[in-house]
Design a protein around this motif. Sequence first.
Motif, PDB file in Angstrom:
ATOM      1  N   ALA A   1      48.490  -9.416 -40.077  1.00  0.00           N
ATOM      2  CA  ALA A   1      47.107  -9.327 -40.557  1.00  0.00           C
ATOM      3  C   ALA A   1      46.744 -10.474 -41.487  1.00  0.00           C
ATOM      4  O   ALA A   1      45.565 -10.764 -41.687  1.00  0.00           O
ATOM      5  CB  ALA A   1      46.879  -7.993 -41.269  1.00  0.00           C
TER       6      ALA A   1
ATOM      7  N   ASN B   1      46.067 -10.697 -33.647  1.00  0.00           N
ATOM      8  CA  ASN B   1      45.048 -11.717 -33.938  1.00  0.00           C
ATOM      9  C   ASN B   1      45.169 -12.937 -33.021  1.00  0.00           C
ATOM     10  O   ASN B   1      44.767 -14.042 -33.376  1.00  0.00           O
ATOM     11  CB  ASN B   1      45.126 -12.170 -35.402  1.00  0.00           C
ATOM     12  CG  ASN B   1      44.384 -11.238 -36.343  1.00  0.00           C
ATOM     13  OD1 ASN B   1      43.723 -10.309 -35.902  1.00  0.00           O
ATOM     14  ND2 ASN B   1      44.501 -11.477 -37.632  1.00  0.00           N
TER      15      ASN B   1
ATOM     16  N   TYR C   1      39.555  -7.862 -43.686  1.00  0.00           N
ATOM     17  CA  TYR C   1      40.531  -7.305 -42.744  1.00  0.00           C
ATOM     18  C   TYR C   1      41.949  -7.560 -43.240  1.00  0.00           C
ATOM     19  O   TYR C   1      42.800  -6.658 -43.246  1.00  0.00           O
ATOM     20  CB  TYR C   1      40.362  -7.973 -41.377  1.00  0.00           C
ATOM     21  CG  TYR C   1      39.448  -7.307 -40.387  1.00  0.00           C
ATOM     22  CD1 TYR C   1      39.961  -6.499 -39.369  1.00  0.00           C
ATOM     23  CD2 TYR C   1      38.081  -7.517 -40.411  1.00  0.00           C
ATOM     24  CE1 TYR C   1      39.128  -5.923 -38.412  1.00  0.00           C
ATOM     25  CE2 TYR C   1      37.238  -6.941 -39.464  1.00  0.00           C
ATOM     26  CZ  TYR C   1      37.765  -6.144 -38.468  1.00  0.00           C
ATOM     27  OH  TYR C   1      36.953  -5.578 -37.526  1.00  0.00           O
TER      28      TYR C   1
ATOM     29  N   GLU D   1      44.633  -4.984 -41.755  1.00  0.00           N
ATOM     30  CA  GLU D   1      44.085  -4.699 -40.431  1.00  0.00           C
ATOM     31  C   GLU D   1      43.942  -5.995 -39.630  1.00  0.00           C
ATOM     32  O   GLU D   1      43.574  -7.041 -40.173  1.00  0.00           O
ATOM     33  CB  GLU D   1      42.713  -4.036 -40.543  1.00  0.00           C
ATOM     34  CG  GLU D   1      42.718  -2.680 -41.222  1.00  0.00           C
ATOM     35  CD  GLU D   1      43.309  -1.575 -40.327  1.00  0.00           C
ATOM     36  OE1 GLU D   1      43.682  -1.882 -39.180  1.00  0.00           O
ATOM     37  OE2 GLU D   1      43.385  -0.437 -40.803  1.00  0.00           O
ATOM     38  N   LEU D   2      44.232  -5.917 -38.351  1.00  0.00           N
ATOM     39  CA  LEU D   2      44.074  -7.053 -37.449  1.00  0.00           C
ATOM     40  C   LEU D   2      42.628  -7.151 -36.976  1.00  0.00           C
ATOM     41  O   LEU D   2      42.000  -6.138 -36.675  1.00  0.00           O
ATOM     42  CB  LEU D   2      44.992  -6.900 -36.240  1.00  0.00           C
ATOM     43  CG  LEU D   2      46.493  -6.972 -36.529  1.00  0.00           C
ATOM     44  CD1 LEU D   2      47.280  -6.413 -35.352  1.00  0.00           C
ATOM     45  CD2 LEU D   2      46.915  -8.408 -36.809  1.00  0.00           C
TER      46      LEU D   2
END
Length: 395
Positions: free
Chosen positions: A346, A176, A164, A169-170
């Motif tokens: 991320a 997060n 991720y 990407e979170l």
Amino acid sequence: MGGTNGETLDQIAADFEQQSDIAVNMEFQDSYENVLTNTLSAFDSGNVSDMLQVDSLFAQQVLDTEQVRPVEEILPAEFDADAFLDNVAEFFTVDGELASLPFNNSNAIMYLNRDAFEAAGLDPDDPPRTLAEVRSASETLVDEGVTQYGIVWPNHVWFVETWYGFEGELLTDAENGHAGTPTELRTPDAVYDLFEWWKGMADDGLYTNPGIEAWGEATSLFIEQEAAMVLTSTASVAGLIADSEGFEVDAAPYPSISDTRVGPVIGGASFYVPDGLPEARYEEIGRLLQYMSQPEVQTEWHKGSGYYPITQPSVESLRDEGWFEENPMYGVALDQLQNGDASDPATKRALLGPARDVQTVIQNRSVDILNADDIDDEIRALKEEVDGVLAEYYD
């Protein structure tokens, strides 16, 4: 910390004792999970240790007990918290304060068997950098009969988090968990690409699942030359160099889903200090924490373990002595960390209260996905279960 890492840590404690006349008792508790379980029980009973080495995955769960004191309030006034590498300090700073002392920190990298690569006609100096390239190399290694599998890694959530992070990407919403209450697991297109690749590798015999959290089993498959590549922690550098008899081991950056490489999430652990201890004890703990951050101690720890040095002075000291030029495998994870974008949410590991439960769901569901006829249905089921865990914890 067991094995050589435990021995190095014990030596650091002994050196501190000699310098300070403060007694230190390091107690081995087998695993991060056991430390977490014993810590939560100790908070309930009131019989808690003076310091707790907690996996970064479980940070929020420990903070949510409201029974720890930020180390920034314990460290001596002259301590320079700005000495920590930005990518390290970013995660362990909560609400503007250093909540715990970073110490044994790492990220996931790839190790490869140089001899196997050469036997298969592959260039070990140009290792795979994407999942597609990992598949191509694995096909060649297996088709040429050099190894039984191309690659292996433990089924652990950290590797999914790392994919991720590199993709930018979170894992969850609310950055997060760093910017509020997380409510859902995110499943962007890249995650479908990841699991489709993962399942395809398993179906075609290019990857074997050593088991959930099977760190030792994955490493053994690599050491026994059953697989030519293994994904694991930079903390394995020293051990793999020592154990790779009969072949030459090398280290390479973690392979990303695509050509996107935003950066890895941090791994390893930090030291938390419980609240409610005698004030005189905090002075002693503060001195030990300060000692463990000194450049010469961080250098000793790095060389003895493979965990990267986490302060700028220790990095500079190692570079000045030519350590990374003479021992390039030790520099792979550090370069990977410093090449990452510390400002991108991320690259911050998820800060989740029910992290252990979320971890278990992702790992178990990964097995279901590998065995499924329709991965889309299983990924949706994975999301629904994680969303339920988050809702139950935070509601």
